[in-house]
Each structure stands twice: as structure tokens, then as C-alpha cells.
Design an enzyme around this catalytic site. Structure first.
Site, PDB file in Angstrom:
ATOM      1  N   GLU A 198       2.371   7.031  -2.546  1.00 28.34           N
ATOM      2  CA  GLU A 198       2.885   6.710  -1.210  1.00 28.34           C
ATOM      3  C   GLU A 198       3.666   5.416  -1.372  1.00 28.34           C
ATOM      4  O   GLU A 198       3.070   4.348  -1.514  1.00 28.34           O
ATOM      5  CB  GLU A 198       1.730   6.533  -0.232  1.00 28.34           C
ATOM      6  CG  GLU A 198       0.955   7.802   0.050  1.00 28.34           C
ATOM      7  CD  GLU A 198       1.732   8.768   0.937  1.00 28.34           C
ATOM      8  OE1 GLU A 198       1.241   9.872   1.160  1.00 28.34           O
ATOM      9  OE2 GLU A 198       2.814   8.394   1.407  1.00 28.34           O
ATOM     10  N   GLU A 207      14.474  -2.245   1.525  1.00 25.45           N
ATOM     11  CA  GLU A 207      13.396  -2.312   2.514  1.00 25.45           C
ATOM     12  C   GLU A 207      13.174  -3.785   2.877  1.00 25.45           C
ATOM     13  O   GLU A 207      12.796  -4.590   2.034  1.00 25.45           O
ATOM     14  CB  GLU A 207      12.147  -1.722   1.895  1.00 25.45           C
ATOM     15  CG  GLU A 207      10.963  -1.579   2.800  1.00 25.45           C
ATOM     16  CD  GLU A 207       9.794  -0.937   2.084  1.00 25.45           C
ATOM     17  OE1 GLU A 207       9.542  -1.289   0.915  1.00 25.45           O
ATOM     18  OE2 GLU A 207       9.139  -0.066   2.682  1.00 25.45           O
ATOM     19  N   LYS A 220      -8.790  -0.587  -6.730  1.00 26.01           N
ATOM     20  CA  LYS A 220      -8.311  -1.953  -6.828  1.00 26.01           C
ATOM     21  C   LYS A 220      -7.519  -2.266  -5.571  1.00 26.01           C
ATOM     22  O   LYS A 220      -6.409  -1.764  -5.380  1.00 26.01           O
ATOM     23  CB  LYS A 220      -7.421  -2.173  -8.047  1.00 26.01           C
ATOM     24  CG  LYS A 220      -7.137  -3.660  -8.270  1.00 26.01           C
ATOM     25  CD  LYS A 220      -5.769  -3.966  -8.858  1.00 26.01           C
ATOM     26  CE  LYS A 220      -4.686  -3.902  -7.832  1.00 26.01           C
ATOM     27  NZ  LYS A 220      -4.775  -5.064  -6.864  1.00 26.01           N
ATOM     28  N   CYS A 232       5.416   0.660   5.925  1.00 25.04           N
ATOM     29  CA  CYS A 232       6.327   1.490   5.133  1.00 25.04           C
ATOM     30  C   CYS A 232       7.154   2.418   6.011  1.00 25.04           C
ATOM     31  O   CYS A 232       8.178   2.923   5.588  1.00 25.04           O
ATOM     32  CB  CYS A 232       5.532   2.325   4.147  1.00 25.04           C
ATOM     33  SG  CYS A 232       4.317   3.353   4.989  1.00 25.04           S
TER      34      CYS A 232
HETATM   35  N1  LIG Z   1       4.159   5.082   1.696  1.00 27.60           N
HETATM   36  C1  LIG Z   1       3.122   4.445   2.205  1.00 27.60           C
HETATM   37  O1  LIG Z   1       2.179   5.053   2.767  1.00 27.60           O
HETATM   38  C2  LIG Z   1       3.048   2.956   2.097  1.00 27.60           C
HETATM   39  C3  LIG Z   1       2.055   2.301   2.836  1.00 27.60           C
HETATM   40  C4  LIG Z   1       1.988   0.900   2.734  1.00 27.60           C
HETATM   41  C5  LIG Z   1       2.877   0.181   1.934  1.00 27.60           C
HETATM   42  N2  LIG Z   1       3.829   0.860   1.237  1.00 27.60           N
HETATM   43  C6  LIG Z   1       4.794   0.137   0.431  1.00 27.60           C
HETATM   44  O2  LIG Z   1       4.151  -0.930  -0.299  1.00 27.60           O
HETATM   45  C7  LIG Z   1       5.036  -2.040  -0.415  1.00 27.60           C
HETATM   46  C8  LIG Z   1       4.357  -3.285   0.124  1.00 27.60           C
HETATM   47  O3  LIG Z   1       3.046  -3.389  -0.381  1.00 27.60           O
HETATM   48  P1  LIG Z   1       2.744  -4.322  -1.642  1.00 27.60           P
HETATM   49  O4  LIG Z   1       3.601  -5.548  -1.618  1.00 27.60           O
HETATM   50  O5  LIG Z   1       1.278  -4.488  -1.748  1.00 27.60           O
HETATM   51  O6  LIG Z   1       3.236  -3.382  -2.826  1.00 27.60           O
HETATM   52  P2  LIG Z   1       3.027  -3.609  -4.385  1.00 27.60           P
HETATM   53  O7  LIG Z   1       3.546  -2.393  -5.025  1.00 27.60           O
HETATM   54  O8  LIG Z   1       3.530  -4.937  -4.819  1.00 27.60           O
HETATM   55  O9  LIG Z   1       1.427  -3.649  -4.565  1.00 27.60           O
HETATM   56  C9  LIG Z   1       0.647  -2.541  -4.198  1.00 27.60           C
HETATM   57  C10 LIG Z   1      -0.648  -2.572  -5.012  1.00 27.60           C
HETATM   58  O10 LIG Z   1      -0.308  -2.428  -6.387  1.00 27.60           O
HETATM   59  C11 LIG Z   1      -0.892  -3.491  -7.133  1.00 27.60           C
HETATM   60  N3  LIG Z   1      -0.049  -3.759  -8.301  1.00 27.60           N
HETATM   61  C12 LIG Z   1       1.022  -4.565  -8.401  1.00 27.60           C
HETATM   62  N4  LIG Z   1       1.522  -4.540  -9.663  1.00 27.60           N
HETATM   63  C13 LIG Z   1       0.716  -3.689 -10.380  1.00 27.60           C
HETATM   64  C14 LIG Z   1       0.685  -3.233 -11.728  1.00 27.60           C
HETATM   65  N5  LIG Z   1       1.582  -3.646 -12.619  1.00 27.60           N
HETATM   66  N6  LIG Z   1      -0.294  -2.354 -12.100  1.00 27.60           N
HETATM   67  C15 LIG Z   1      -1.206  -1.931 -11.206  1.00 27.60           C
HETATM   68  N7  LIG Z   1      -1.232  -2.326  -9.900  1.00 27.60           N
HETATM   69  C16 LIG Z   1      -0.280  -3.190  -9.508  1.00 27.60           C
HETATM   70  C17 LIG Z   1      -0.974  -4.630  -6.159  1.00 27.60           C
HETATM   71  O11 LIG Z   1      -1.932  -5.588  -6.586  1.00 27.60           O
HETATM   72  C18 LIG Z   1      -1.413  -3.895  -4.908  1.00 27.60           C
HETATM   73  O12 LIG Z   1      -2.793  -3.659  -4.955  1.00 27.60           O
HETATM   74  C19 LIG Z   1       6.266  -1.686   0.391  1.00 27.60           C
HETATM   75  O13 LIG Z   1       7.267  -1.174  -0.453  1.00 27.60           O
HETATM   76  C20 LIG Z   1       5.773  -0.585   1.323  1.00 27.60           C
HETATM   77  O14 LIG Z   1       6.809   0.282   1.741  1.00 27.60           O
HETATM   78  C21 LIG Z   1       3.940   2.235   1.303  1.00 27.60           C
HETATM   79  O1  LIG Z   2       2.676   1.088   5.762  1.00 27.09           O
HETATM   80  C1  LIG Z   2       2.539   2.282   6.062  1.00 27.09           C
HETATM   81  C2  LIG Z   2       1.162   2.848   6.222  1.00 27.09           C
HETATM   82  O2  LIG Z   2       1.145   4.173   5.785  1.00 27.09           O
HETATM   83  C3  LIG Z   2       0.629   2.577   7.584  1.00 27.09           C
HETATM   84  S1  LIG Z   2       0.722   3.903   8.702  1.00 27.09           S
HETATM   85  O3  LIG Z   2       0.080   5.060   8.043  1.00 27.09           O
HETATM   86  O4  LIG Z   2       2.121   4.151   9.037  1.00 27.09           O
HETATM   87  O5  LIG Z   2      -0.032   3.483   9.902  1.00 27.09           O
END
Ligand SMILES: NC(=O)c1ccc[n+]([C@@H]2O[C@H](COP(=O)([O-])OP(=O)(O)OC[C@H]3O[C@@H](n4cnc5c(N)ncnc54)[C@H](O)[C@@H]3O)[C@@H](O)[C@H]2O)c1
Ligand SMILES: O=C[C@H](O)CS(=O)(=O)O
Length: 481
Positions: A254, A385, A179, A288
Site C-alpha cells: 500500500e 506527493e 515493525k 495517502c
Molecule cells: N497506500 C496506503 O494505504 C498508504 C497509507 C499510509 C501511508 N502511505 C504512504 O506512506 C508514505 C508516508 O509514510 P512514511 O513516511 O512512514 O513512509 P516510509 O516509506 O518512509 O516508511 C514506512 C515504514 O517503512 C519503514 N522503513 C523505512 N525505510 C525502510 C527500510 N529500508 N526497510 C524497511 N522498512 C523501512 C519506516 O520505518 C516505516 O515503518 C507516503 O508516501 C504515503 O502515501 C500509503
Molecule cells: O494514508 C492512508 C491510509 O490508508 C488511511 S485511510 O485508509 O485512507 O483512512
């Protein structure tokens, strides 16, 4: 020359078929730079997800029976197709996510690298012959695919966060139901087009678009799904863990970050400023691993702040497809609101705006790259964040104080520091509470190294020789002679 238009799909991909939602409902995908509707995608739910899970289970059996080399040949073709379509995929990614075309094409190469890497890692899922404890027995341990994988990914890296999961899963012999984020589903669907062209059999890679809670609810509760791999916020990761507990699923998480960036008095200040810009403003601060907090030792603080503000003010803001743009729009109005809240809270508590601080003249979700000085740990911008183009700077006096401030968070994903004394490098690298550290560099992400966090930034590692382990089970076989 193939037609890039084939990459833009308005249907989801389940069991090798392009289909609409059962009730025909859709949601819009918009360009954050212009607000223009780019496309619609099916608004699916639990019923379509169940069918995808059934298809994945059926497809997985013959796929797991292939040799790793047979699987690798198809993955390699997928990699080749992604790279041959790098420009078209990059343009599609920029349109739906907003990042500059340069960054978007870089993400496509990064995304493709996980497919290439794990095509080969799949050939190294070695087992063990164990020295027996009984002369009448022989012992081995073998590695087998974990089963059907449910993957849920964020909007900020609409391609790489998908292949960082799907690559190891397929290489290990698993099947995936994905998804993608509803803000950026088009890149995921384009990857499915190329997977199909690469010869990936139907049912192995399914892209279900639509209601996050309904699709996620099915993925986390359906017993056929043996593993959840999630990239996104810590809040949602927590929810998914709870929902998965009932059926004891393996979890890879992640999650969110709050990266500290320390500049010591023995740092190369030119290098530190360059690293700060790279780490802070990548994807307009929406990654992130972006630095969230800067801590600068007193004797070099004023020089660093002045140089960082100067470099930040020079960054070019604009729509991602425009030449030379370095800072694109934020993903939506909610993201802008959070940035404004963090700046308002900081200035109300005494911080100074060195540059930026306001919405950009371009309007919409464009925001001025910003540097704040006089920041203190009680401010929201140090605790949460920000996920936007704001660099808050805190002054510190001693190494002990810097580490105490850096570690004072529930997050532990990435951290950075600039220093040249080797004793300090070792002490700080060992003491910083993060899963990943950049020493004298602001860019650390690669497919060859283990990516992941500690504390409430996640579980497990993606990429590297470790990334495939989360998609395998270790089976002990005891053979009586
Ligand atoms: N650690 C990493 O590698 C990494 C990488 C990228 C982003 N992030 C984190 O993600 C966040 C930003 O991304 P975002 O706004 O898409 O995050 P989010 O958690 O709002 O959404 C992530 C995914 O989860 C889905 N989702 C949301 N609510 C859900 C639920 N109740 N059940 C199932 N799925 C659900 C969303 O539709 C999306 O596909 C930031 O906190 C960022 O740090 C972490
Ligand atoms: O948002 C964080 C993702 O993991 C991107 S990256 O792996 O740091 O390029």
C-alpha cells in the site's frame, strides 16, 4: 475502571514478553505539537527480529489448528477492548502523531473495525469441490494460512494501518512480526497490551521497534517469513520488493498516492468545496488518499477557488488535544520543508497564493492551510506527493483534457470527481487510472470496501471480503479412489 496508564509501554513485545533491546539502546518518541519527549522505545535490530520470527512460527501452528470461530472469539474481545479504551488510545495517538483528538478517536474506531470485520471474514475462507476430470479421482481446493507475516507500517495512521494487516492475518491463522514507524510506536505497543488482555496467545502478534533497515532486512530475507505486508512510500516499497525477491515472498504493498480531484461544470459546487476540504485536509493533508491536485472546469473555476480559499482560511490550526482543532502539526521538519519547496516552486512558476502559504504563527511544524491557483502540470506539486495542507488548483476546459491531466502520473491510488450527468459519471469513473474513486464525495475509506492502488501505488487490496485472500494459500488436493 482499568488504568489507561497501562497502555503506555517503553518496551517491545516479543513472544508475549515485554523486553528491552539486547544492547539496551533506545530511541525517543516526541510530540510533534510541542517537541516534548513522550517516551523511549527499544532500538532493536536483526537479532531481536529473528527471535520474534522463531516465536511467531512456533505460535502459529496451534493457532492455525483452532477453528475460525475460536480465533474470532479472541479477535472480538480485542475489538471490544479497543473500543472501551477509544479515548485513551486516541489521546496517545494524538500525542505521538499530532492529528486532532477527533480524528484520532475516529482512527481508533476505524482500526478496531478491521479486527471486527476480519474476525467474521475468517469464517468464510471457503474452499472448492472441483468436478473431476477422471472417474477414479476426486478434486478439492482448500485455503490455508500463508505462514509467518512480516508487517511494516507508516506513522500517519499509527493504529489503523496495523490492524488492517494484523486483523486478516490472525483471522486466517497466521502469526505476525510488526515493525511500526519509529515516529509512532506507542500506539502499536498499546494495541499489543490489549491483544494480550484479549487472550491472544504469545508469539502471534510481535511488535519489534527500532532500526527500520535492520529489522526490515531480517523480515525480507528470513525464509520463515512467507509474506511481507507493507504500507508506506513507493520508494521503500520498491526496496522491500527487491529484498524479498530472493526468498519469493508474497507481497502486499500500500504505497504512495497523487490523487486528482476533478470538478466539472455540472457539479454541485457547495458539495465539491465540502468534499475538497474533507479530502485535502484530513490529518493535515498527511494521508495517502488526500487529494494532491485539483482540476476545475473553466466555467466554475473562479467560484470554486474563492469558496475553497474561504473554507480553508477558516480551518482551526493547533495542537491536536485542543478543542475544535482541525489542522494539527506536520510530523516533522522534513515534512514542512517539502511543503515549502512545493509552494516555492509553484509560485516561482506563476502560481498565486489564494490563502495561507506560510509557516503558522504557532511555530514548530504547524503550517497554514493553503490554496494555490494558476497551477500548471510542470510544477513539482502536481508531480510529487505533497503530504501536507496545500491545495493546488489547475484550470481545464474539456473532459478529455481533465482525464489526460489526472492520469499523467506513475501513481494510481485514489481519485475523486464531482459531476451530476450520469453519462459523465460512468465515463470518468471508468477512465480514471486509480484503484479507488470517490464520486461526489471526498471520503472513501472503510473496512468493508477493497482499499488499494494500481500502477506504482501498490499491489493487492486491504479490507473488504478480498483483504483476507492475501494471507491465504490455495492448495489443490487430487484424491485417487
Ligand atoms: N497506500 C496506503 O494505504 C498508504 C497509507 C499510509 C501511508 N502511505 C504512504 O506512506 C508514505 C508516508 O509514510 P512514511 O513516511 O512512514 O513512509 P516510509 O516509506 O518512509 O516508511 C514506512 C515504514 O517503512 C519503514 N522503513 C523505512 N525505510 C525502510 C527500510 N529500508 N526497510 C524497511 N522498512 C523501512 C519506516 O520505518 C516505516 O515503518 C507516503 O508516501 C504515503 O502515501 C500509503
Ligand atoms: O494514508 C492512508 C491510509 O490508508 C488511511 S485511510 O485508509 O485512507 O483512512
Amino acid at each position: 475502571m482499568s488504568d489507561p496508564a497501562r497502555l503506555l509501554r517503553h518496551q517491545a513485545y516479543i513472544d508475549g514478553r515485554w523486553i528491552d533491546a539486547d544492547d539496551g539502546s533506545t530511541f525517543e518518541v516526541t510530540d510533534p505539537a510541542t517537541g516534548e519527549v513522550l517516551a523511549t522505545a527499544p532500538k532493536m535490530g536483526a537479532a531481536e527480529t529473528r527471535r520474534a520470527i522463531v516465536a511467531a512460527e512456533a505460535a502459529m501452528k496451534p493457532w492455525a489448528a483452532k477453528t475460525a470461530s475460536e480465533r474470532a472469539r479472541i479477535l472480538r474481545r480485542w475489538f471490544d477492548l479497543m473500543m472501551s479504551e477509544q479515548d485513551a488510545l486516541g489521546r496517545l495517538l494524538t500525542r505521538e502523531q499530532g492529528k486532532s483528538l477527533t480524528e484520532a478517536k475516529g482512527e481508533i474506531a476505524y482500526a478496531a473495525s478491521f479486527i471486527e470485520w476480519f474476525a467474521e471474514e475468517g469464517k468464510r475462507t471457503y474452499g472448492e469441490v472441483i468436478p473431476t476430470y477422471d472417474a477414479t479421482k476426486r478434486l478439492i481446493a482448500i485455503r490455508q494460512p500463508v505462514g509467518v507475516v512480516g508487517a511494516i507500517t507508516p506513522w500517519n495512521f499509527p493504529a489503523a494501518m496495523i490492524t488492517r494487516k494484523v486483523g486478516p492475518a490472525l483471522a486466517a491463522g497466521c502469526a505476525v512480526v510488526l515493525k511500526p514507524a519509529s515516529q509512532t510506536p506507542l500506539s502499536a505497543l498499546a494495541l499489543a497490551v490489549l491483544a494480550e488482555e484479549a487472550g491472544l496467545p504469545p508469539g502471534l502478534f510481535n511488535v519489534v521497534t527500532g532500526s527500520a533497515s535492520d529489522i526490515g532486512g531480517e523480515l525480507t530475507s528470513n525464509p520463515t517469513v512467507r509474506k511481507i505486508s507493507f504500507t508506506g512510500s513507493t520508494e521503500i516499497g520498491r526496496t522491500l520488493m527487491r529484498q524479498s525477491a530472493e526468498t519469493i515472498k508474497k507481497m502486499s504493498l500500500e504505497l504512495g498516492g497523487n490523487a486528482p480531484f476533478l470538478v466539472f461544470d455540472d457539479a454541485d459546487i457547495d458539495a465539491a468545496v465540502a468534499g475538497a476540504v474533507a479530502s485535502k485536509f484530513r490529518n493535515s493533508g498527511q494521508t495517502c488518499v488526500c487529494t494532491n491536485r485539483f482540476y476545475v472546469q473553466s466555467s466554475v473555476h473562479d467560484e470554486f477557488v474563492a469558496r475553497l480559499a474561504q473554507a480553508t482560511a477558516a480551518l482551526k490550526v493547533g495542537a491536536g488535544l485542543e478543542d475544535g482543532v482541525q489542522i494539527g502539526p506536520l510530523i516533522d521538519a522534513k515534512a514542512v520543508k517539502k511543503v515549502e519547496e512545493h509552494i516555492a516552486d509553484a509560485t516561482a512558476k506563476g502560481a498565486k497564493v489564494e490563502t495561507g502559504g506560510q509557516r503558522h504563527a504557532l511555530g514548530g511544524t504547524f503550517f497554514q492551510p493553503t490554496v494555490l491557483s494558476g497551477v500548471t502540470s510542470d510544477m513539482l506539486i502536481c508531480k510529487e506527493e505533497t503530504f501536507g495542507p496545500v491545495a493546488p488548483v489547475v484550470r481545464f476546459e474539456t473532459e478529455e483534457e481533465a482525464l489526460r491531466l489526472a492520469n499523467a502520473t506513475e501513481f494510481g491510488l485514489a481519485g475523486y470527481f464531482y459531476a451530476r450527468d450520469m453519462g459523465r459519471v460512468w465515463r470518468v469513473a471508468e477512465a480514471m487510472e486509480t484503484g479507488m474513486i470517490g464520486v461526489n464525495t471526498g471520503l472513501i475509506s472503510t473496512e468493508v470496501a477493497p482499499f488499494g492502488g494500481i500502477k506504482q501505488s501498490g499491489l493487492g487490496r486491504e479490507g473488504s471480503r478480498h483483504g483476507i485472500e492475501d494471507y491465504l494459500e490455495l492448495k489443490y488436493v487430487c484424491m485417487g479412489l
